[in-house]
Design a protein around this motif. Structure first.
Motif, mmCIF file in Angstrom:
data_model
loop_
_atom_site.group_PDB
_atom_site.id
_atom_site.type_symbol
_atom_site.label_atom_id
_atom_site.label_comp_id
_atom_site.label_asym_id
_atom_site.label_seq_id
_atom_site.Cartn_x
_atom_site.Cartn_y
_atom_site.Cartn_z
ATOM 1 N N ALA A 185 -3.384 -20.059 -33.454
ATOM 2 C CA ALA A 185 -2.106 -19.580 -32.926
ATOM 3 C C ALA A 185 -1.620 -20.456 -31.780
ATOM 4 N N ASN A 186 -2.530 -20.854 -30.890
ATOM 5 C CA ASN A 186 -2.143 -21.706 -29.763
ATOM 6 C C ASN A 186 -1.655 -23.079 -30.238
ATOM 7 N N LEU A 187 -2.335 -23.628 -31.245
ATOM 8 C CA LEU A 187 -1.912 -24.925 -31.800
ATOM 9 C C LEU A 187 -0.540 -24.806 -32.469
ATOM 10 N N VAL A 188 -0.350 -23.718 -33.216
ATOM 11 C CA VAL A 188 0.939 -23.486 -33.871
ATOM 12 C C VAL A 188 2.039 -23.343 -32.830
ATOM 13 N N ASN A 189 1.780 -22.557 -31.783
ATOM 14 C CA ASN A 189 2.781 -22.362 -30.724
ATOM 15 C C ASN A 189 3.129 -23.677 -30.035
ATOM 16 N N TYR A 190 2.128 -24.503 -29.826
ATOM 17 C CA TYR A 190 2.359 -25.801 -29.182
ATOM 18 C C TYR A 190 3.309 -26.649 -30.024
ATOM 19 N N GLY A 191 3.143 -26.578 -31.352
ATOM 20 C CA GLY A 191 4.011 -27.356 -32.231
ATOM 21 C C GLY A 191 5.388 -26.741 -32.408
ATOM 22 N N THR A 192 5.450 -25.422 -32.630
ATOM 23 C CA THR A 192 6.734 -24.775 -32.908
ATOM 24 C C THR A 192 7.630 -24.705 -31.681
ATOM 25 N N ALA A 193 7.048 -24.769 -30.479
ATOM 26 C CA ALA A 193 7.861 -24.759 -29.259
ATOM 27 C C ALA A 193 8.760 -25.989 -29.179
ATOM 28 N N MET A 303 -6.128 -14.113 -22.875
ATOM 29 C CA MET A 303 -5.843 -14.535 -24.244
ATOM 30 C C MET A 303 -4.421 -14.168 -24.679
ATOM 31 N N PHE A 304 -3.955 -12.952 -24.321
ATOM 32 C CA PHE A 304 -2.597 -12.556 -24.668
ATOM 33 C C PHE A 304 -1.577 -13.475 -24.002
ATOM 34 N N TYR A 305 -1.798 -13.693 -22.726
ATOM 35 C CA TYR A 305 -0.756 -14.280 -21.888
ATOM 36 C C TYR A 305 -1.127 -15.643 -21.333
ATOM 37 N N ALA A 306 -2.049 -16.364 -22.006
ATOM 38 C CA ALA A 306 -2.493 -17.655 -21.478
ATOM 39 C C ALA A 306 -1.325 -18.597 -21.184
ATOM 40 N N PRO A 307 -0.399 -18.832 -22.138
ATOM 41 C CA PRO A 307 0.729 -19.711 -21.811
ATOM 42 C C PRO A 307 1.588 -19.166 -20.669
ATOM 43 N N VAL A 308 1.819 -17.836 -20.685
ATOM 44 C CA VAL A 308 2.604 -17.214 -19.613
ATOM 45 C C VAL A 308 1.889 -17.364 -18.272
ATOM 46 N N LEU A 309 0.573 -17.156 -18.272
ATOM 47 C CA LEU A 309 -0.210 -17.259 -17.040
ATOM 48 C C LEU A 309 -0.165 -18.681 -16.487
ATOM 49 N N PHE A 310 -0.394 -19.660 -17.346
ATOM 50 C CA PHE A 310 -0.369 -21.050 -16.893
ATOM 51 C C PHE A 310 1.031 -21.453 -16.437
ATOM 52 N N ASP A 311 2.056 -20.950 -17.112
ATOM 53 C CA ASP A 311 3.429 -21.233 -16.696
ATOM 54 C C ASP A 311 3.702 -20.612 -15.327
ATOM 55 N N THR A 312 3.180 -19.398 -15.124
ATOM 56 C CA THR A 312 3.316 -18.729 -13.826
ATOM 57 C C THR A 312 2.683 -19.555 -12.711
ATOM 58 N N LEU A 313 1.567 -20.219 -13.034
ATOM 59 C CA LEU A 313 0.870 -21.021 -12.030
ATOM 60 C C LEU A 313 1.495 -22.403 -11.853
ATOM 61 N N GLY A 314 2.613 -22.647 -12.563
ATOM 62 C CA GLY A 314 3.353 -23.877 -12.332
ATOM 63 C C GLY A 314 3.009 -25.034 -13.247
ATOM 64 N N TYR A 322 -0.503 -26.380 -23.738
ATOM 65 C CA TYR A 322 -1.624 -27.308 -23.917
ATOM 66 C C TYR A 322 -2.903 -26.729 -23.303
ATOM 67 N N SER A 323 -2.767 -26.137 -22.122
ATOM 68 C CA SER A 323 -3.921 -25.514 -21.452
ATOM 69 C C SER A 323 -4.447 -24.339 -22.264
ATOM 70 N N ALA A 324 -3.527 -23.588 -22.890
ATOM 71 C CA ALA A 324 -3.940 -22.467 -23.731
ATOM 72 C C ALA A 324 -4.722 -22.950 -24.946
ATOM 73 N N VAL A 325 -4.333 -24.104 -25.496
ATOM 74 C CA VAL A 325 -5.066 -24.691 -26.621
ATOM 75 C C VAL A 325 -6.489 -25.058 -26.195
ATOM 76 N N VAL A 388 -8.549 -25.106 -12.009
ATOM 77 C CA VAL A 388 -8.274 -23.747 -12.487
ATOM 78 C C VAL A 388 -8.519 -23.653 -13.997
ATOM 79 N N VAL A 389 -8.063 -24.649 -14.741
ATOM 80 C CA VAL A 389 -8.290 -24.662 -16.192
ATOM 81 C C VAL A 389 -9.783 -24.704 -16.502
ATOM 82 N N VAL A 390 -10.527 -25.538 -15.763
ATOM 83 C CA VAL A 390 -11.977 -25.638 -15.975
ATOM 84 C C VAL A 390 -12.655 -24.296 -15.709
ATOM 85 N N LEU A 391 -12.243 -23.636 -14.619
ATOM 86 C CA LEU A 391 -12.840 -22.337 -14.270
ATOM 87 C C LEU A 391 -12.502 -21.274 -15.309
ATOM 88 N N ILE A 392 -11.257 -21.286 -15.812
ATOM 89 C CA ILE A 392 -10.880 -20.332 -16.849
ATOM 90 C C ILE A 392 -11.674 -20.601 -18.125
#
Length: 529
Positions: A185-193, A303-314, A322-325, A388-392
């Motif tokens: 799903a994360n790979l698909v979202n990365y492409g379809t975005a 897992m639900f909000y990984a892209p949203v969470l990373f976007d929130t963190l700037g 990409y981080s969600a992938v 942060v990505v490494v820790l997550i």
């Protein structure tokens, strides 16, 4: 355990003869595609809800807030309707699991998986073609019904068809497919975005049809479990399937044990009420607690909000996906670690080690965000963002080889046959209830707690680790029907709940007196062979 006078029953420490046959491997792989569908549903929602065209069409308030940037960094996506898009699936699954308990018991594990596939296909079609919010939510509700039926049937199917010595590894195929679904799903979202024209989100939601179709076809091809066939009175068919999946003619001891377990199960007219009886409380308490704690690790929030969470963190749109992938890939690889280790090092060690790892990584994330990310400013910088990505990823990996798969494995292998379907139903229900709670509340909690959200979840990690340390027994390499004698009666606390009279009725006298099996009409399983 069977009575002692009608065959050579499995005694403590004896494992039934079984080969790892191709039909077992193929059946388990096909059945575990239910996890692929579940994982895709979990992963796709976070990426879709971070896409501007999707927000503009269904959640214009969130879209405007995101564009203006007036709100706190932590509050960009705080919207109950947006959270309902994600959480409605789990609320529907919670309701569907009670119907699934009936079909699993009366119609079998295989047909229940087929019903799940039907719901999935209908839900995918509605979501991909959605023209308004109502159509979108109805599609998610149908997907939720599929989740309820699949999560009820698949873990039971895997536990019952697998040979004892690899039961843990094959059962975790379900969780492995969940993680693969999330990564897909994360790979698909990365492409379809990146699709121009604003319809990429339809592709993301529509591609869920691939795992939905795999599950449906798989359910048509697999055999039902011997446990299920015998439970429904189809003894000869159950014996034939048992011989086929074990790859040997020496299946008499295991077959007799299944027949006796089925007989006892049929004496229970109200399995849900029976769950509350004293002798079943250890399994029920552990199943409920594991599902509660599994959600309060915070994993599904990420897992639900990984892209949203990373976007929130700037991280920005592309960087967040990409981080969600990356986290999705770590999730898959770490689940493979669990498949390799669960039947070697055991369940308890994996759970306890992961508790320490999750606690340390979450506290470290909270400290970094507390220092670097405020309401209006984001000073993470490249090096801290990578950290942060490494820790997550560290956190996700520990969950993926422990609480993720074992939260499903342990309940599916500890309930006795007479309460197994009802117990699995309660397990799924509790999981989906708290999944719904977390999905519906996380974005609001992130807005209110800010970086403290990670401290909140780390506190629960401490509580659940102590729960495992004192109250969760080891179940590796124990035949399912021998759990009472070899697990619960050996535990310092749970042995107090075991009813000797009931267990005597169930297992019979190992000295060979079949009249003590507890059946006044002199039942002999061999008479039904």
């Amino acid at each position: 355990m069977p009575g002692g006078g009608f065959a050579a029953p499995a005694t403590a420490g004896t494992e039934f003869e079984a080969r790892i046959t191709p039909i077992v491997i193929i059946s388990c792989i096909m059945a575990a595609t239910g996890g692929l569908m579940f994982g895709y549903d979990v992963g796709v929602s976070g990426g879709v809800t971070s896409m501007n065209p999707f927000l503009k069409k269904f959640f214009p308030v969130v879209y405007r807030r995101k564009q203006t940037g007036d709100d706190s960094n932590y509050c960009k996506y705080d919207n109950q309707g947006l959270q309902l898009f994600t959480s409605s699936l789990y609320l529907a699954g919670l309701t569907a699991t009670f119907f699934a308990s009936y079909t699993t018991r009366k119609l079998g594990r295989r047909l229940t998986m087929l019903i799940a596939g039907f719901f999935f296909i209908c839900g995918v079609a509605l979501n991909a073609a959605a023209q308004d919010l109502a159509m979108l939510i109805v599609g998610r509700i149908l997907l939720g019904c599929g989740v309820g039926f699949a999560n009820q049937a698949v873990p039971l199917f895997l536990s019952e068809i697998a040979p004892t010595r690899i039961r843990g590894a094959l059962n975790i195929l379900f969780q492995l497919n969940v993680t693969i679904g999330i990564l897909f799903a994360n790979l698909v979202n990365y492409g379809t975005a990146k699709i121009k024209g604003g319809w990429g989100w339809r592709v993301s939601l529509g591609l869920a049809g691939i795992p939905a179709l795999l599950l449906t076809v798989g359910a048509l091809l697999v055999v039902d479990t011997p446990n299920s066939l015998i439970e429904r009175g189809r003894l000869e068919e159950g014996k034939a399937v048992l011989r086929k999946i074990r790859g040997t003619d020496k299946i008499e001891p295991e077959f007799l044990e299944l027949v006796e377990a089925s007989r006892v199960a049929k004496l229970v007219k109200h399995p849900f009420r029976n769950l509350l009886e004293r002798r079943n409380r250890p399994q029920l308490i552990i199943a409920v607690a594991l599902q509660f704690f599994q959600q309060f690790t915070g994993i599904n929030a990420i897992m639900f909000y990984a892209p949203v969470l990373f976007d929130t963190l700037g991280f920005g749109g592309d960087a967040s996906l990409y981080s969600a992938v990356i986290t999705g890939a770590v999730n898959v690889l770490s689940t493979v670690v669990s498949i390799y280790s669960v039947d070697k090092v055991g369940r308890r060690l994996l759970l306890l080690e992961a508790g320490v790892q999750m606690f340390l990584s979450q506290v470290a994330i909270a400290i970094i965000l507390g220092i670097k990310v405020t309401d209006k400013s984001n000073n993470l910088g490249t090096s801290f963002a990578i950290l942060v990505v490494v820790l997550i990823c560290t956190y996700v990996s520990s969950f993926a080889w422990s609480w993720g798969p074992l939260g499903w494995l342990i309940p599916s292998e500890t309930f006795p046959l007479e309460t197994r379907s009802a117990g699995q139903s309660v397990t799924v229900c509790i999981n989906l209830l708290f999944t719904f709670v977390i999905a519906q509340a996380f974005l609001s909690m992130l807005c209110k707690f800010q970086y403290g959200i990670f401290l909140f979840f780390s506190g629960w990690v401490v509580v659940m680790s102590f729960f495992v340390l004192f109250l969760v027994p080891e179940t590796k390499n124990i035949p399912i029907e021998e759990m009472t004698e070899r697990v619960w009666k050996q535990h310092w606390l749970w042995k107090r709940f075991m009813d000797d009279d009931y267990e005597h009725n169930f297992s019979g006298d190992m000295n060979g007196d079949t009249k003590k099996v507890g059946n006044s009409n002199g039942f002999d399983p061999s008479s039904q062979l």
